[in-house]
Design an enzyme around this catalytic site. Structure first.
Site, PDB file in Angstrom:
ATOM      1  CG  ASP A  67      -0.338  -0.123   2.527  1.00 54.82           C
ATOM      2  OD1 ASP A  67       0.898  -0.187   2.606  1.00 54.82           O
ATOM      3  OD2 ASP A  67      -1.085  -0.175   3.530  1.00 54.82           O
ATOM      4  CB  SER A  68       4.568   1.694   0.031  1.00 55.34           C
ATOM      5  OG  SER A  68       4.803   0.500  -0.713  1.00 55.34           O
ATOM      6  CE  LYS A 136       2.953  -6.170   3.934  1.00 53.96           C
ATOM      7  NZ  LYS A 136       2.542  -5.108   4.918  1.00 53.96           N
ATOM      8  CD  GLU A 205       7.746  -0.654   7.950  1.00 47.67           C
ATOM      9  OE1 GLU A 205       7.992   0.475   7.466  1.00 47.67           O
ATOM     10  OE2 GLU A 205       6.711  -1.299   7.673  1.00 47.67           O
TER      11      GLU A 205
END
Length: 289
Positions: A67-68, A136, A205
């Site tokens: 979604d970046s 994800k 992350e």
């Protein structure tokens, strides 16, 4: 044999092409970690378009349609405005442009948090419309029930713990997580809860390195680091960061090239030719006529 699509670079069209089914599968990804050790780390990069997928696919084990894309493709301030329609459209393009890599697609903010049933409706749409192998989602213990619900219904799920960008407002920014003992314990517990719920892998992350190492050692499924630790079972980066498409690069990213400069310089050469009415390629066409 299966029919997939190959982007014809001569015409920029995606043509159906028979090809052997050689894609990496979820079970094969999980099998890369044996007795707690991954001898050959898993390679993962983001891809949002068919052409980029085509270029990255031979080098990767997994491609993440992240979604970046909200920031990278659409210039949005965060991932929060990204929609399910966006993820499906870009996910389908990446699947069409790849043959080997396992394609994982991010579930966007607001498409899964309300209930396991909402998550299943969103995830099943993603899987059906894109042909991807997995989804994800972000969140640990709070999302364990949802991960279990999806996994039991045939939808492979990759988890995501630590710095979770969709929760940027609650977290107060994009700072590294796990600096306090309480937060460290929570992140480790989150990772273990996702494993127990049936996740096939977990992205870790933006955490203190010890947390990533601990989780990698204590869970049986692969961990994929991004600003975590080189000791994770694999690594993922936003491809455009790694390629040098932006002036600012996250501190955990190695810039392998300066693609932004190459594009800018090339466009500058083209602009100079146009303004000088000099078109070397077209001159050959004129002569042929």
């Amino acid at each position: 044999m299966s029919t997939t699509f190959q982007l014809d670079t001569a015409t920029s069209r995606a043509n159906p092409t028979p090809a052997p089914m050689k894609r990496l599968t979820v079970p094969k990804v999980m099998q890369r970690k044996k007795d707690g050790v991954t001898e050959e780390p898993l390679v993962m990069l983001t891809a949002y378009t068919a052409r980029m997928a085509q270029l990255l696919d031979p080098h990767c084990d997994m491609l993440l349609v992240g979604d970046s894309l909200g920031q990278v493709i659409y210039g949005l301030p965060s991932t929060l405005p990204v929609t399910l329609d966006m993820m499906c459209a870009h996910g389908a393009a990446v699947v069409r442009g790849s043959y080997h890599s396992l394609v994982v697609i991010d579930m966007p903010f607001g498409s899964y948090e309300a209930s396991p049933q909402q998550a299943f409706a969103s995830a099943s749409r993603i899987m059906a419309e894109t042909g991807a192998a997995a989804v994800k989602l972000e969140g640990g213990t709070a999302m364990a029930e949802t991960v279990s619900f999806l996994s039991q219904r045939g939808i492979p799920v990759m988890g995501h713990v630590g710095l979770t960008p969709q929760a940027v407002n609650a977290l107060g920014g994009y700072m590294a997580r796990g600096r306090s003992e309480a937060e460290e314990a929570k992140i480790v517990a989150d990772g273990k809860a996702l494993e127990q719920a049936g996740a096939f892998a977990i992205v870790i992350e933006g955490v203190v390195e010890d947390i990533a190492i601990t989780l990698t050692r204590e869970i049986a499924i692969p961990t994929i680091g991004i600003g975590g630790s080189a000791q994770c079972d694999g690594q993922v980066l936003v491809a455009e960061d790694m390629l040098g498409m932006f002036e600012r690069t996250p501190r955990f990213v190695k810039r392998y090239n300066d693609i932004a400069k190459i594009i800018s310089d090339t466009a500058g050469e083209y602009a100079a030719d146009v303004r000088a009415r000099s078109f070397p390629g077209e001159e050959q066409v004129y002569k042929a006529k």
